[in-house]
Design a protein around this motif. Structure first.
Motif, PDB file in Angstrom:
ATOM      1  N   ALA A 106      45.084  40.934  31.398  1.00 15.95           N
ATOM      2  CA  ALA A 106      44.024  40.083  31.527  1.00 15.95           C
ATOM      3  C   ALA A 106      43.900  39.094  30.636  1.00 15.95           C
ATOM      4  O   ALA A 106      43.188  38.290  30.871  1.00 15.95           O
ATOM      5  N   ILE A 107      44.430  39.168  29.442  1.00 13.03           N
ATOM      6  CA  ILE A 107      44.194  38.466  28.197  1.00 13.03           C
ATOM      7  C   ILE A 107      44.436  36.816  28.526  1.00 13.03           C
ATOM      8  O   ILE A 107      43.626  35.945  28.259  1.00 13.03           O
ATOM      9  N   ALA A 108      45.558  36.433  29.182  1.00 10.91           N
ATOM     10  CA  ALA A 108      45.706  35.070  29.659  1.00 10.91           C
ATOM     11  C   ALA A 108      44.634  34.423  30.557  1.00 10.91           C
ATOM     12  O   ALA A 108      44.441  33.069  30.385  1.00 10.91           O
ATOM     13  N   ASP A 109      44.139  35.270  31.383  1.00  6.17           N
ATOM     14  CA  ASP A 109      43.192  34.633  31.975  1.00  6.17           C
ATOM     15  C   ASP A 109      41.694  34.724  31.266  1.00  6.17           C
ATOM     16  O   ASP A 109      40.537  34.128  31.967  1.00  6.17           O
ATOM     17  N   GLY A 110      41.643  34.959  30.071  1.00  4.81           N
ATOM     18  CA  GLY A 110      40.401  34.677  29.511  1.00  4.81           C
ATOM     19  C   GLY A 110      39.591  36.120  29.401  1.00  4.81           C
ATOM     20  O   GLY A 110      38.245  36.156  29.330  1.00  4.81           O
ATOM     21  N   TRP A 111      40.040  37.265  29.675  1.00  2.00           N
ATOM     22  CA  TRP A 111      39.215  38.627  29.649  1.00  2.00           C
ATOM     23  C   TRP A 111      40.004  39.493  28.731  1.00  2.00           C
ATOM     24  O   TRP A 111      40.982  39.574  28.574  1.00  2.00           O
ATOM     25  N   TRP A 112      39.042  40.307  28.152  1.00  2.42           N
ATOM     26  CA  TRP A 112      39.532  41.713  27.225  1.00  2.42           C
ATOM     27  C   TRP A 112      38.525  42.809  27.787  1.00  2.42           C
ATOM     28  O   TRP A 112      37.412  42.547  28.117  1.00  2.42           O
ATOM     29  N   ASP A 265      51.507  38.031  24.039  1.00  5.09           N
ATOM     30  CA  ASP A 265      52.535  38.325  22.936  1.00  5.09           C
ATOM     31  C   ASP A 265      51.795  37.949  21.657  1.00  5.09           C
ATOM     32  O   ASP A 265      52.287  38.546  20.296  1.00  5.09           O
ATOM     33  N   ALA A 266      50.528  37.019  21.672  1.00  3.30           N
ATOM     34  CA  ALA A 266      49.806  36.700  20.291  1.00  3.30           C
ATOM     35  C   ALA A 266      49.274  37.809  20.026  1.00  3.30           C
ATOM     36  O   ALA A 266      48.798  37.831  18.800  1.00  3.30           O
ATOM     37  N   GLN A 267      48.875  38.848  20.890  1.00  2.35           N
ATOM     38  CA  GLN A 267      47.822  40.011  20.478  1.00  2.35           C
ATOM     39  C   GLN A 267      48.940  41.188  20.541  1.00  2.35           C
ATOM     40  O   GLN A 267      48.262  42.190  19.655  1.00  2.35           O
ATOM     41  N   ASP A 268      50.107  41.088  20.720  1.00  4.92           N
ATOM     42  CA  ASP A 268      51.079  42.288  20.109  1.00  4.92           C
ATOM     43  C   ASP A 268      51.056  42.684  18.648  1.00  4.92           C
ATOM     44  O   ASP A 268      51.225  41.585  17.725  1.00  4.92           O
ATOM     45  N   LEU A 269      51.044  43.902  18.050  1.00  4.29           N
ATOM     46  CA  LEU A 269      51.062  44.053  16.800  1.00  4.29           C
ATOM     47  C   LEU A 269      52.415  43.848  16.124  1.00  4.29           C
ATOM     48  O   LEU A 269      53.443  44.187  17.090  1.00  4.29           O
ATOM     49  N   SER A 270      52.476  43.649  15.167  1.00  3.35           N
ATOM     50  CA  SER A 270      53.865  43.720  14.369  1.00  3.35           C
ATOM     51  C   SER A 270      54.702  44.891  14.390  1.00  3.35           C
ATOM     52  O   SER A 270      54.105  45.989  14.118  1.00  3.35           O
TER      53      SER A 270
END
Length: 484
Positions: A106-112, A265-270
Motif C-alpha cells: 500500500a505504501i506507494a499509493d500513499g497509505w500506511w 524499497d525505501a522503507q525496507d530495513l537495512s
C-alpha cells in the motif's frame, strides 16, 4: 495441505515456542491453505478428542499460541491479499498476511497501516486476535478500531461475517478474543493516508520518570506517535530516566520527494548494521552484554550519548515503528532461558505511583528489567480489552534456571500493584498471570459475557491454548446461554 486424514496428529508433532523463548510446547502442527483445510483440521481434532490452538507468526511472548499435546493450527500459509482499494485505503487480507506485506503493498499509493505493533512480522489474524496497539494508541486506538469487517470460521463449521452493525457482539468479542471464538478467514483493514514515507522525529532526553510523563503530556495534542525508553537500572532522583521519541506525519508538500520516500524499497530495513555487520548475526555479538553489568553499561552509554544528540531528524515509517526488527532474533541474545515481559496498563492518575513502585520493587528483588518501554493509551469498546485511559510500562526480564521462580514471584507482586490501581494486562505479552489476577483486572461480568459468547460459538470447547487453560479454568457459572 495434505489431507488431514492421511496425517494423524502423532505424525505432525513439533516443538514450538513462544517468541520470548521462555515457554514451549509439543503439538501436532497443521498449516492449512484454504478454509476447507481449516474445517478439516477442526474435524480431525474433534475425532481424536483434541483441542485446537491458532497460531499466526508466533510473535506472542508467552503461551498464547501454544497448545501442549494438542493441535496447533498454523495459519501463516493463508497469506494472500484478497483485495486493495487505493482510493479508500481498504485492504482485504487472509489471516496469515503480515504487517510487512500490507505496508509494502500500500505504501506507494500513499497509505500506511493505521496501527502497527513493534514488529512488522505479526500476522493480520494474530494482530486482530490480540487487538495489538502501537505508539499512537492514545490517538488511533488499537488495531480493532481499524477493522471494517471480518469473516470468522466457527468450530461448528459455520462462517459468520461480522462488523459493527452485523453481529456486533461477536465482532467486539473476537477482536481481542485471542483466537478462542473462531478462526479469522478474511479481514478488511482501513489504512491511514500518508503524504510522505518519512516522519519528523523529536528525541527528548528525560532525567526521571516524572520528566518522561510530563514530556508525554506536553506533546499529546501535537504529535502522532510517542514512545519512551526507560533505563531500569537508574535509581534515586533519576529513577525512570530515559529517552522519549515523539514523531508526526509530514504534511502535504513538506516532503520534497514523496514518490521516493513512499517507494516500498525505501522503507525496507537495512540488512547490515553500521553498513558492515550482517544484521542476522548481531544478536550473537549482543549476548556477552546481556547480563546486569553489561546492560547497566549499555543503558548508561545510551542515555549519555542521547544527551549529546538531541537534534530532530526524519526517519522512515518502518525504521521508527519497527526498531527491533533491525536486529533479527534479537531475543536470542538473552540466552537459552529466553525472556518474559510484564506490561502494566494503569489509569493516567496512577501511572507515576505504580511505575515508580514497580521499578523500585524490581531493583529490590535483584531482578532489574533489561528494557523498559512507556506508551500512552485510551479506552476502547472491545470486550477483552487491555485498553484504558492511561499509560503502559513494559518491563523485560531475562529468564534463567536460577531466577525463574523469583521472576514469577516478582510478577505476582507487580500484578498486585496494577490490580490495586484499577489496571489491566495484555495477553500477547503475558507469561505469568493467574486466573485470580486476570479476573480482577477485567471483572467477573466481562468474563462471564466472554464465556457466554464462547459457549455459543464453540459449545464443545474445541478451541483452547495453554494460555486459555492457564487463565480460564472450568467454571459452571460461565456456561450460561449466549448468542453467536
Amino acid at each position: 495441505m495434505a489431507s488431514p486424514s492421511a496425517a494423524p496428529p502423532s505424525e505432525r508433532r513439533e516443538r514450538i515456542s513462544g517468541w520470548g523463548g521462555a515457554s514451549s510446547a509439543v503439538s501436532s502442527v497443521y498449516r492449512p491453505t484454504t478454509v476447507e483445510d481449516v474445517r478439516a483440521v477442526f474435524d480431525l481434532a474433534r475425532t481424536h478428542g483434541l483441542t485446537v490452538g491458532l497460531r499466526g507468526a508466533g510473535r506472542s511472548y508467552g503461551d498464547a499460541a501454544l497448545n501442549t499435546n494438542n493441535v496447533c493450527l498454523d495459519l501463516s500459509l493463508m497469506n494472500r491479499i484478497l483485495g486493495w482499494d487505493p482510493e479508500e485505503g481498504v485492504m482485504r487480507v487472509q489471516p496469515g498476511v503480515t504487517i510487512r506485506q500490507i505496508w509494502r503493498h500500500a505504501i506507494a499509493d500513499g497509505w500506511w497501516p493505521a496501527v502497527v505493533p513493534g514488529t512488522m512480522f505479526t500476522t493480520a489474524g494474530g494482530s486482530a486476535a490480540m487487538n495489538v496497539h502501537g505508539k499512537n494508541n492514545w490517538k488511533a486506538g488499537p488495531l480493532g478500531e481499524h477493522v471494517r469487517d471480518f469473516e470468522l470460521l466457527l468450530p461448528t463449521g459455520r462462517v459468520e461475517r461480522c462488523s459493527r452493525t452485523e453481529h456486533p457482539e461477536l465482532f467486539h468479542g473476537a477482536i481481542g478474543g485471542f483466537g478462542m471464538l473462531g478462526c479469522f478467514t478474511s479481514l478488511a483493514l482501513e489504512l491511514k493516508r500518508v503524504h510522505s514515507g518519512l516522519l519528523a522525529v523529536e528525541p527528548i532526553v528525560v532525567s526521571s520518570l516524572d520528566a518522561m510523563l510530563a514530556a508525554f503530556e506536553e506533546r499529546l495534542a501535537r504529535v502522532d506517535y510517542l514512545v519512551g525508553w526507560v533505563d531500569g537500572f537508574a535509581t534515586g532522583a533519576h529513577l525512570g530516566r530515559g529517552l522519549v521519541h515523539a514523531a508526526r506525519h509530514l504534511a502535504p508538500g513538506e516532503d520534497p520527494e514523496p514518490a521516493r520516500s513512499l517507494h516500498a524499497d525505501a522503507q525496507d530495513l537495512s540488512t547490515t548494521l553500521f553498513g558492515v555487520l550482517p544484521a542476522s548475526v548481531a544478536w550473537r555479538l549482543m549476548r556477552p552484554f546481556t547480563n546486569r553489568v553489561g546492560l547497566r553499561l549499555v543503558n548508561s552509554a545510551h542515555y549519555h550519548l542521547a544527551r549529546r544528540h538531541r537534534h530532530a531528524y526524519h526517519d522512515s515509517h518502518s525504521a521508527f515503528a519497527f526498531l527491533f526488527d533491525r536486529v533479527p532474533d534479537w531475543q536470542r541474545a538473552l540466552g537459552p532461558g529466553g525472556l518474559i515481559q510484564h506490561q502494566s496498563f494503569v489509569p493516567a492518575a496512577h501511572a507515576r505511583e505504580v511505575f515508580t513502585a514497580e521499578l523500585r520493587l524490581a531493583q529490590r528483588r535483584g531482578l532489574v528489567p533489561y528494557l523498559g518501554v512507556l506508551k500512552r493509551h485510551r479506552s476502547d469498546a472491545f470486550l477483552m480489552t487491555h485498553g484504558l485511559d492511561g499509560y503502559s510500562l513494559a518491563l523485560e526480564f531475562k529468564v534463567t534456571r536460577r531466577n525463574r521462580g523469583r521472576l514469577w514471584a516478582l510478577a505476582a507482586e507487580l500484578d498486585q500493584l496494577v490490580i490495586d490501581a484499577g489496571g489491566r494486562f495484555y495477553l500477547a505479552k503475558d507469561s505469568t498471570l493467574t486466573p485470580r489476577t486476570f479476573a480482577a483486572s477485567l471483572g467477573d461480568e466481562r468474563l462471564a459475557r466472554f464465556h457466554a459468547i464462547k459457549h455459543a460459538c464453540d459449545p464443545e470447547g474445541l478451541l483452547a491454548t495453554d494460555l486459555y487453560r492457564r487463565l480460564f479454568p472450568p467454571r459452571a457459572a460461565w456456561r450460561s446461554p449466549g448468542r453467536c
